[in-house]
Write a protein that holds these residues in place. Structure first.
Motif, PDB file in Angstrom:
ATOM      1  N   PHE A   1       0.799  -1.224   0.000  1.00  0.00           N
ATOM      2  CA  PHE A   1       0.000   0.000   0.000  1.00  0.00           C
ATOM      3  C   PHE A   1       0.836   1.281   0.000  1.00  0.00           C
ATOM      4  CE2 PHE A   1      -2.937   3.002   2.360  1.00  0.00           C
ATOM      5  CZ  PHE A   1      -3.685   3.325   1.244  1.00  0.00           C
ATOM      6  N   PRO A   2       1.841   1.459   0.869  1.00  0.00           N
ATOM      7  CA  PRO A   2       2.589   2.726   0.822  1.00  0.00           C
ATOM      8  C   PRO A   2       3.355   2.922  -0.477  1.00  0.00           C
ATOM      9  CG  PRO A   2       3.598   1.187   2.367  1.00  0.00           C
ATOM     10  CD  PRO A   2       2.274   0.606   1.985  1.00  0.00           C
ATOM     11  N   TYR A   3       3.811   1.831  -1.084  1.00  0.00           N
ATOM     12  CA  TYR A   3       4.511   1.964  -2.360  1.00  0.00           C
ATOM     13  C   TYR A   3       3.545   2.381  -3.471  1.00  0.00           C
ATOM     14  CZ  TYR A   3       8.300  -0.465   0.036  1.00  0.00           C
ATOM     15  OH  TYR A   3       9.276  -0.825   0.935  1.00  0.00           O
ATOM     16  N   LEU A   4       2.336   1.858  -3.435  1.00  0.00           N
ATOM     17  CA  LEU A   4       1.334   2.260  -4.422  1.00  0.00           C
ATOM     18  C   LEU A   4       0.975   3.737  -4.251  1.00  0.00           C
ATOM     19  CD1 LEU A   4      -1.075  -0.829  -4.302  1.00  0.00           C
ATOM     20  CD2 LEU A   4       0.775  -0.373  -5.917  1.00  0.00           C
ATOM     21  N   LEU A   5       0.827   4.174  -3.001  1.00  0.00           N
ATOM     22  CA  LEU A   5       0.534   5.579  -2.740  1.00  0.00           C
ATOM     23  C   LEU A   5       1.627   6.487  -3.279  1.00  0.00           C
ATOM     24  CD1 LEU A   5      -0.724   5.369   0.960  1.00  0.00           C
ATOM     25  CD2 LEU A   5      -2.071   6.214  -0.958  1.00  0.00           C
ATOM     26  N   ALA A   6       2.874   6.116  -3.005  1.00  0.00           N
ATOM     27  CA  ALA A   6       3.989   6.940  -3.462  1.00  0.00           C
ATOM     28  C   ALA A   6       4.093   6.929  -4.983  1.00  0.00           C
ATOM     29  CB  ALA A   6       5.293   6.431  -2.833  1.00  0.00           C
ATOM     30  N   GLY A   7       3.945   5.751  -5.579  1.00  0.00           N
ATOM     31  CA  GLY A   7       4.093   5.631  -7.021  1.00  0.00           C
ATOM     32  C   GLY A   7       2.979   6.287  -7.808  1.00  0.00           C
ATOM     33  N   ALA A   8       1.784   6.368  -7.220  1.00  0.00           N
ATOM     34  CA  ALA A   8       0.640   6.936  -7.933  1.00  0.00           C
ATOM     35  C   ALA A   8       0.888   8.378  -8.352  1.00  0.00           C
ATOM     36  CB  ALA A   8      -0.613   6.845  -7.056  1.00  0.00           C
TER      37      ALA A   8
END
Length: 222
Positions: A20-27
């Motif tokens: 989840f935090p990687y998806l948030l950052a990558g978005a």
């Protein structure tokens, strides 16, 4: 939950927590690249959804947990990721229950996370809001429900070993209500009255996808 389902369910839940935090950052990459390619300013709608995502990312990687307990002088402790990342709190709890805690990016979880990323990085502010709001509301209910189920199935686990759940929903001052308040403020700023119906339609679709993923991982077997 049935006994043969507990390990795969928790391993897929760990995959969500880890990703989840990687998806948030990558978005945010998609949104800033759009501005770069079209030589235009970043709109306030992107700034607002980004700051919500940034806070959630900071929280999930242990920033909020560390500073509230140790103050600003404790900032270097965020480098102790094995202690501070929420996913690693969850990992230790799963190890206590079933012995091993390897995240499982099963096909159903990969599909769900890919779809979640598409919502978080969508060019439509309404879609980003719907994705964030649905995830926040469902996540609060999911963590509560999962904690109750696991506590009933494993009553011997001590409270100090349940830090993942205590951080989110079980302490005297858990973080999850503030996540919801933050999301509510985002909606007040980005969803005008004329678009509320469209937002609710998008929200229902996003919420249903969260529920569908939960149902799917309940059927996984070892």
């Amino acid at each position: 939950m049935e006994s043969q389902n507990v390990r795969p369910l928790l391993q897929n839940f760990l995959a969500l927590s880890q990703a989840f935090p990687y998806l948030l950052a990558g978005a945010q990459k998609e949104l800033i690249f759009d501005a770069m390619e079209n030589d235009r300013d970043v709109p306030v709608e992107v700034e607002i959804t980004s700051v919500v995502g940034n806070y959630l990312c900071w929280d999930e990687t242990g920033g909020h947990f560390t500073l509230t307990r140790h103050g600003i002088s404790g900032l270097p402790r965020i480098l102790e990721t094995h202690k501070t990342f929420h996913a690693n709190h969850l990992r230790r709890y799963i190890e206590r229950l079933v012995g091993t805690a390897k995240p499982s990016y099963s096909p159903v979880t990969r599909e769900y996370l890919t779809d979640l990323y598409e919502g978080l990085s969508n060019s439509s502010a309404l879609e980003r809001c719907a994705t964030l709001a649905a995830f926040a509301l469902h996540g609060h209910r999911l963590v509560n429900g999962l904690w109750r189920s696991l506590t009933a199935s494993y009553p011997d686990v001590q409270k100090e070993e349940q830090s993942y759940f205590l951080i989110h929903v079980g302490e005297d001052d858990p973080a999850e209500p503030y996540h919801i308040a933050l999301t509510s403020g985002m909606l007040e700023r980005l969803v005008p009255p004329a678009q509320q119906e469209e937002f609710l339609e998008r929200f229902e679709v996003r919420y249903a996808r969260n529920v569908a993923w939960c149902r799917a991982i309940r059927t996984l077997r070892e």
